[in-house]
Design an enzyme around this catalytic site. Structure first.
Site, PDB file in Angstrom:
ATOM      1  N   HIS A 225       0.854  -1.193   0.000  1.00 28.64           N
ATOM      2  CA  HIS A 225       0.000   0.000   0.000  1.00 28.64           C
ATOM      3  C   HIS A 225       0.891   1.244   0.000  1.00 28.64           C
ATOM      4  CE1 HIS A 225      -3.117   2.869   1.155  1.00 28.64           C
ATOM      5  NE2 HIS A 225      -3.956   1.953   0.725  1.00 28.64           N
TER       6      HIS A 225
ATOM      7  N   ASP B 265      -8.000  -5.050  -0.281  1.00 28.31           N
ATOM      8  CA  ASP B 265      -8.469  -5.922  -1.377  1.00 28.31           C
ATOM      9  C   ASP B 265      -8.123  -7.382  -1.183  1.00 28.31           C
ATOM     10  OD1 ASP B 265      -7.612  -3.156  -3.389  1.00 28.31           O
ATOM     11  OD2 ASP B 265      -9.647  -3.871  -2.994  1.00 28.31           O
TER      12      ASP B 265
END
Ligand code: SDX
Length: 428
Positions: free
Chosen positions: A307, A364
């Site tokens: 991320h 996700d």
């Protein structure tokens, strides 16, 4: 901490103010940089070190794994709020009173019809069209049927456009799914709650009474809350910069949907399940795929991992992982890819390559496992992300417009050819 930053260029010292946010974040305000230095600018591909705006909507701390919407923790909101409340909180800044929430719900329901001619646009797509491309197009097409929602400057005009899109977007998302399944388009039922109605529009069968399932609707509600906003991510920045040209809300959202579609962003939730299925088909050899992810010569990435901001656990991933186990347990669903996902995460989190780069599961990584258990087709996963992110995009667009922020127009450093004379084709 100093209140200014000094920059030295050619023995000249330039000072710039340092602004401090309410969570003690510091930013060097370089609004005057080009002017005072005679044209010097900055360069920061991917804006890894550059703030585009001040915002009061969402705070996240990537080092500590903190995420808050308007000061409320994602953990509390996911546990105690419902999606419509969170949408109101993000957009208007406060949790609604019962009266405010009832009016918001009523105003949205009054706008939940979609012009019949929109179906002609939907029918123009082949069944094989990816739902994100269809939804981006339909969202843009909505403009033609709601011209009053384009040039919105007053808060009242914005409110009307906001309730329109909050009402119609779920209908379009459900229609996109039903078109792929050759099911008649369902208009939903205004007697149902927002998320319950979304589920009905997606799954109701024409020849069978619809039966709401609280477990499923609670799971969907929580997933939508967890996806509702995430400060200046790629798609939100897209919505803000498109809106900064005073393009309307629907046009800005259509652009945001396209940005979210990318596999490095919201499209990762679909890519994760496809990756897990590939690993399962390949005998579940997670070690092989961990090595592929580490191999610079191999384009394979561990989808759902890493991320830009979180260098610790994504707090949403933690909640979703726990929910996945609870929901699959409650539904009596055995999904082997959940075990593969957990195995993959365990190995990666102990591997030097991932530890050194602070790569953790993101929002996700596990979400698709729940979507799948709820019967949502893989190609609709990113549409579910967009349904959750809708209030966040709206909130950020509204904040940018109410603050009358300037049109977004980054600078560049030119590295092309210097001046050269034109040469006629016969002389080239
Ligand atoms: C979302 O921004 C947001 O807030 C987004 C989001 C939201 O709510 O809006 O949180 C939603 O988009 C989550 C991210 C979903 N994407 C994926 O899961 C795709 C896989 N992840 C990566 O592609 C990547 O981690 C990104 C895109 C998420 C972040 O990329 P960055 O910040 O540009 O980092 P990078 O690509 O420069 O990677 C740094 C290093 C590199 O190695 P080195 O060059 O230093 O040797 O880490 C490596 C990368 O190769 N790396 C990975 C990896 N992610 C980063 N290696 C293997 N697998 C991965 N997934």
């Amino acid at each position: 901490m100093s209140k200014t930053a000094k920059l030295e260029i050619d023995n000249n010292i330039y000072e710039f103010p340092i602004i401090e946010g309410t969570e003690k974040e510091l930013g060097i305000d370089i609004k005057t940089l080009r002017g005072v230095t005679g044209g010097v600018t900055t360069i920061d591909p991917g804006y890894k070190n550059t703030g585009s705006c001040e915002s009061a909507i969402t705070f996240l701390d990537g080092e500590k794994g903190i995420l808050r919407y308007r000061g409320y923790s994602i953990e509390e909101l996911a546990e105690k709020a419902d999606f419509l409340e969170v949408a109101y909180l993000l957009i208007f800044g406060e949790l609604p009173t019962a009266i405010q929430l009832a009016k918001f719900d009523k105003d949205i329901k009054e706008e939940s019809h979609v012009d019949e001619d929109m179906k002609k646009i939907l029918d123009g797509f082949p069944k094989s069209a990816h739902p994100m491309g269809v939804l981006s197009s339909l969202t843009s097409a909505l403009i033609a049927f709601n011209p009053g929602s384009v040039d919105v400057d007053s808060e009242e005009e914005m409110y009307n456009a906001i309730v329109k899109i909050l009402a119609k977007f779920p209908v379009l998302a459900a229609w996109t799914m039903r078109k792929r399944k050759s099911l008649p388009l369902d208009y939903g039922d205004n007697s149902l709650g927002y998320v319950e109605n979304l589920h009905k529009m997606m799954f109701a069968r024409p020849n069978k009474a619809y039966e709401a399932n609280k477990l499923i609707n609670d799971a969907l509600d929580k997933l939508l809350i967890l996806h509702a906003d995430h400060e200046q991510n790629c798609s939100t920045s897209t919505v803000r910069i498109v809106g900064s040209s005073h393009a309307g809300l629907f046009a800005s959202l259509s652009a945001g949907i396209s940005a979210l579609w990318g596999p490095l962003h919201g499209g990762a939730n679909q890519a994760v399940i496809e990756m897990l299925e590939a690993i399962k088909a390949d005998g579940g050899d997670t070690a092989k795929y961990i090595e592929k992810a580490k191999d610079k010569n191999d384009p394979f990435r561990l989808m759902g991992f890493g991320h830009r901001v979180y260098k610790n656990f994504d707090p949403r991933a933690k909640i979703i992982k726990q929910s996945a186990e609870e929901i699959l347990g409650d539904m009596g669903v055995e999904d082997p890819v959940l075990d593969i996902a957990k195995g993959l995460a365990k190995v990666a989190l102990e591997d030097e390559y991932f530890v050194k780069r602070k790569l953790y599961p993101n929002v996700d990584f596990y979400s698709g496992i729940i979507y799948r258990a709820l019967g949502i087709p893989t190609e609709m996963f990113t549409v579910m992300f967009a349904l959750g992110r809708l209030p966040g995009w709206i909130a950020q667009w509204r904040e940018m417009r109410l603050r009358k922020e300037p049109i977004g127009r980054p600078r560049q450093i030119y590295t092309g050819e210097n001046y050269r004379d034109f040469v006629k084709v016969e002389n080239r």
